[in-house]
Design a protein around this motif. Sequence first.
Motif, PDB file in Angstrom:
ATOM      1  N   VAL A 202      13.038  26.609  39.870  1.00 47.92           N
ATOM      2  CA  VAL A 202      11.935  27.206  40.623  1.00 47.92           C
ATOM      3  C   VAL A 202      12.419  27.507  42.032  1.00 47.92           C
ATOM      4  CG1 VAL A 202       9.579  26.919  41.464  1.00 47.92           C
ATOM      5  CG2 VAL A 202      10.247  25.937  39.258  1.00 47.92           C
ATOM      6  N   GLU A 203      12.352  28.758  42.406  1.00 49.13           N
ATOM      7  CA  GLU A 203      12.826  29.185  43.722  1.00 49.13           C
ATOM      8  C   GLU A 203      11.867  28.704  44.799  1.00 49.13           C
ATOM      9  OE1 GLU A 203      15.009  33.177  45.405  1.00 49.13           O
ATOM     10  OE2 GLU A 203      13.319  33.401  44.047  1.00 49.13           O
ATOM     11  N   GLY A 204      12.426  28.224  45.915  1.00 44.96           N
ATOM     12  CA  GLY A 204      11.601  27.754  47.017  1.00 44.96           C
ATOM     13  C   GLY A 204      12.426  27.540  48.265  1.00 44.96           C
ATOM     14  N   GLU A 205      11.836  26.838  49.236  1.00 45.69           N
ATOM     15  CA  GLU A 205      12.521  26.595  50.499  1.00 45.69           C
ATOM     16  C   GLU A 205      13.820  25.816  50.303  1.00 45.69           C
ATOM     17  OE1 GLU A 205       9.796  24.571  53.022  1.00 45.69           O
ATOM     18  OE2 GLU A 205       8.302  26.181  53.026  1.00 45.69           O
ATOM     19  N   TYR A 206      13.822  24.958  49.278  1.00 41.68           N
ATOM     20  CA  TYR A 206      14.972  24.088  49.036  1.00 41.68           C
ATOM     21  C   TYR A 206      16.145  24.807  48.374  1.00 41.68           C
ATOM     22  CZ  TYR A 206      12.187  24.218  44.811  1.00 41.68           C
ATOM     23  OH  TYR A 206      11.428  24.664  43.760  1.00 41.68           O
ATOM     24  N   THR A 207      15.952  26.075  47.980  1.00 40.68           N
ATOM     25  CA  THR A 207      17.003  26.800  47.258  1.00 40.68           C
ATOM     26  C   THR A 207      18.303  26.840  48.054  1.00 40.68           C
ATOM     27  OG1 THR A 207      15.318  28.167  46.194  1.00 40.68           O
ATOM     28  CG2 THR A 207      17.572  28.986  46.117  1.00 40.68           C
ATOM     29  N   LYS A 208      18.166  26.885  49.381  1.00 44.71           N
ATOM     30  CA  LYS A 208      19.353  26.978  50.230  1.00 44.71           C
ATOM     31  C   LYS A 208      20.254  25.753  50.124  1.00 44.71           C
ATOM     32  CE  LYS A 208      16.919  25.235  54.346  1.00 44.71           C
ATOM     33  NZ  LYS A 208      15.599  25.070  53.721  1.00 44.71           N
ATOM     34  N   ASN A 209      19.743  24.644  49.590  1.00 44.10           N
ATOM     35  CA  ASN A 209      20.540  23.421  49.459  1.00 44.10           C
ATOM     36  C   ASN A 209      21.446  23.425  48.235  1.00 44.10           C
ATOM     37  OD1 ASN A 209      19.288  22.269  51.740  1.00 44.10           O
ATOM     38  ND2 ASN A 209      17.568  21.563  50.502  1.00 44.10           N
ATOM     39  N   PHE A 210      21.292  24.434  47.375  1.00 47.40           N
ATOM     40  CA  PHE A 210      22.051  24.450  46.122  1.00 47.40           C
ATOM     41  C   PHE A 210      23.305  25.312  46.241  1.00 47.40           C
ATOM     42  CE2 PHE A 210      18.069  22.813  44.696  1.00 47.40           C
ATOM     43  CZ  PHE A 210      18.367  22.040  43.585  1.00 47.40           C
ATOM     44  N   ASP A 211      24.327  24.922  45.483  1.00 50.09           N
ATOM     45  CA  ASP A 211      25.578  25.663  45.417  1.00 50.09           C
ATOM     46  C   ASP A 211      25.300  27.074  44.903  1.00 50.09           C
ATOM     47  OD1 ASP A 211      28.075  26.692  44.842  1.00 50.09           O
ATOM     48  OD2 ASP A 211      28.809  24.892  43.830  1.00 50.09           O
ATOM     49  N   PRO A 212      25.760  28.108  45.630  1.00 48.83           N
ATOM     50  CA  PRO A 212      25.542  29.485  45.179  1.00 48.83           C
ATOM     51  C   PRO A 212      26.057  29.736  43.770  1.00 48.83           C
ATOM     52  CG  PRO A 212      26.300  29.479  47.454  1.00 48.83           C
ATOM     53  CD  PRO A 212      26.395  28.063  46.955  1.00 48.83           C
ATOM     54  N   ALA A 213      27.122  29.070  43.398  1.00 46.82           N
ATOM     55  CA  ALA A 213      27.664  29.245  42.042  1.00 46.82           C
ATOM     56  C   ALA A 213      26.681  28.713  40.998  1.00 46.82           C
ATOM     57  CB  ALA A 213      29.005  28.525  41.921  1.00 46.82           C
ATOM     58  N   PHE A 214      26.014  27.607  41.320  1.00 43.62           N
ATOM     59  CA  PHE A 214      24.992  27.047  40.421  1.00 43.62           C
ATOM     60  C   PHE A 214      23.832  28.024  40.268  1.00 43.62           C
ATOM     61  CE2 PHE A 214      20.877  24.879  40.131  1.00 43.62           C
ATOM     62  CZ  PHE A 214      21.025  24.183  38.943  1.00 43.62           C
ATOM     63  N   LEU A 215      23.379  28.599  41.377  1.00 40.92           N
ATOM     64  CA  LEU A 215      22.261  29.537  41.337  1.00 40.92           C
ATOM     65  C   LEU A 215      22.621  30.788  40.541  1.00 40.92           C
ATOM     66  CD1 LEU A 215      20.998  29.297  45.033  1.00 40.92           C
ATOM     67  CD2 LEU A 215      20.031  28.197  43.004  1.00 40.92           C
ATOM     68  N   LYS A 216      23.838  31.275  40.734  1.00 44.97           N
ATOM     69  CA  LYS A 216      24.273  32.470  39.995  1.00 44.97           C
ATOM     70  C   LYS A 216      24.318  32.189  38.503  1.00 44.97           C
ATOM     71  CE  LYS A 216      27.823  36.082  39.809  1.00 44.97           C
ATOM     72  NZ  LYS A 216      27.815  36.137  38.335  1.00 44.97           N
ATOM     73  N   ASN A 217      24.812  31.008  38.151  1.00 42.64           N
ATOM     74  CA  ASN A 217      24.863  30.641  36.736  1.00 42.64           C
ATOM     75  C   ASN A 217      23.470  30.578  36.134  1.00 42.64           C
ATOM     76  OD1 ASN A 217      24.760  28.040  34.704  1.00 42.64           O
ATOM     77  ND2 ASN A 217      26.565  29.305  34.369  1.00 42.64           N
ATOM     78  N   GLN A 218      22.529  30.012  36.885  1.00 44.97           N
ATOM     79  CA  GLN A 218      21.156  29.926  36.399  1.00 44.97           C
ATOM     80  C   GLN A 218      20.558  31.318  36.182  1.00 44.97           C
ATOM     81  OE1 GLN A 218      19.157  26.997  35.727  1.00 44.97           O
ATOM     82  NE2 GLN A 218      21.233  26.187  35.706  1.00 44.97           N
ATOM     83  N   MET A 219      20.785  32.200  37.146  1.00 47.08           N
ATOM     84  CA  MET A 219      20.244  33.558  37.036  1.00 47.08           C
ATOM     85  C   MET A 219      20.885  34.327  35.896  1.00 47.08           C
ATOM     86  SD  MET A 219      18.051  35.719  38.239  1.00 47.08           S
ATOM     87  CE  MET A 219      17.623  35.227  39.913  1.00 47.08           C
ATOM     88  N   ASP A 220      22.199  34.210  35.766  1.00 47.78           N
ATOM     89  CA  ASP A 220      22.920  34.934  34.717  1.00 47.78           C
ATOM     90  C   ASP A 220      22.481  34.496  33.320  1.00 47.78           C
ATOM     91  OD1 ASP A 220      24.309  36.315  36.648  1.00 47.78           O
ATOM     92  OD2 ASP A 220      26.145  35.118  36.471  1.00 47.78           O
ATOM     93  N   ASN A 221      21.955  33.273  33.235  1.00 47.15           N
ATOM     94  CA  ASN A 221      21.562  32.743  31.923  1.00 47.15           C
ATOM     95  C   ASN A 221      20.052  32.703  31.722  1.00 47.15           C
ATOM     96  OD1 ASN A 221      24.096  31.721  30.395  1.00 47.15           O
ATOM     97  ND2 ASN A 221      24.428  31.062  32.515  1.00 47.15           N
TER      98      ASN A 221
END
Length: 261
Positions: A202-221
Motif C-alpha cells: 500500500v503506497e503511502g508516506e512510508y514508501t520512501k523508507n523502502f528500497d527502490p529495487a523492492f518497490l520496482k519488483n512489487q510493481m513489476d509483479n
Amino acid sequence: MKTVLVTGGAGEIGSAICRKFAEAGYSVLATYNSNKEKAEKLLAELNLASEQSIVKRQSSIEKKAHHSIFHAPTTDPDKLADLKEFVLEKYGKLDVLVNNAGITTPVKHDDLDGLTDEWIDKIMQTNFRGGFAMVRAFKDLLMKSEEDSALVVNISSIAGIYGIGSNVAYCASKSAVDSMTRSLARALAPKIRVVSVSPGFVEGEYTKNFDPAFLKNQMDNTPLERFANGNDVANAVFAVATQLTFSTGNIITVDGGRLLK
C-alpha cells in the motif's frame, strides 16, 4: 447509530477507513499511539465528512454521528481498559472493530542479523497480540450490537500468504493474523463475524523508507500495474461490513493480482 472502532486510525490506511465509515453515517472512534496531531486533524475531517454526508442525502431528521479519538496503544492493557470504558459510556456498544494498528521495518530476508530480537518482539506484539487483545477486550460490546452479527476486520497482508514482505517477522505476524481470523470466526459465530482484509503493498508516506529495487519488483509483479492506496483498503473493509454479510473466516485480498505472479 452504528459505531466503528479503528485502531491506528490516524495512519494512511486507518484514516481512509475512518473517512469511509463516517461518510456512510457511522460514528467513528479512531485510536492512535503517538501522533496526536494527526489524530486531531483526522477528527476534524470526520466531523466535516459527516456534515457533508447529511447534506448530500438531504436528510433533516438523520441522527448526527459522534466521532472520537483516543490514545490507546493496543499493547497497553491499562489503556485498553480505559478505552473499553470510554466506548461503553459514550456509545454503549460496538458494531465494527477494525484491527488496523501495525508496524514493520524493512530488513532483507537474508539479513538474519539485521532483524533484531527487539524488532521481532515489537512486530509480533503489535501486529498479532494487539489485535487479539482488542477482540478480547471488546467481545462483550460487540455482542451488544443490534445487527444480525457484529464484525471484526483484521487488516492483514498478502505477505502472510506468500512470505514476501518487508521482513521475515512481518510476514510471520500477518500469517498469525490470518490464522487468528479463522480461529475466532469459528469461536465467535454466529454473533460476531471475523474477516481478514489482506492488501498487497500500500503506497503511502512510508514508501520512501523502502528500497527502490523492492518497490520496482512489487510493481513489476502486480498485474494491475499500480500499488494499492488507503481508499482501496477502505472500500474492501466497508464492503465486508455492508455487502459481504454472509462471509466469515475469509482472507480477502486487495493486491491488484499480485498473488498471480
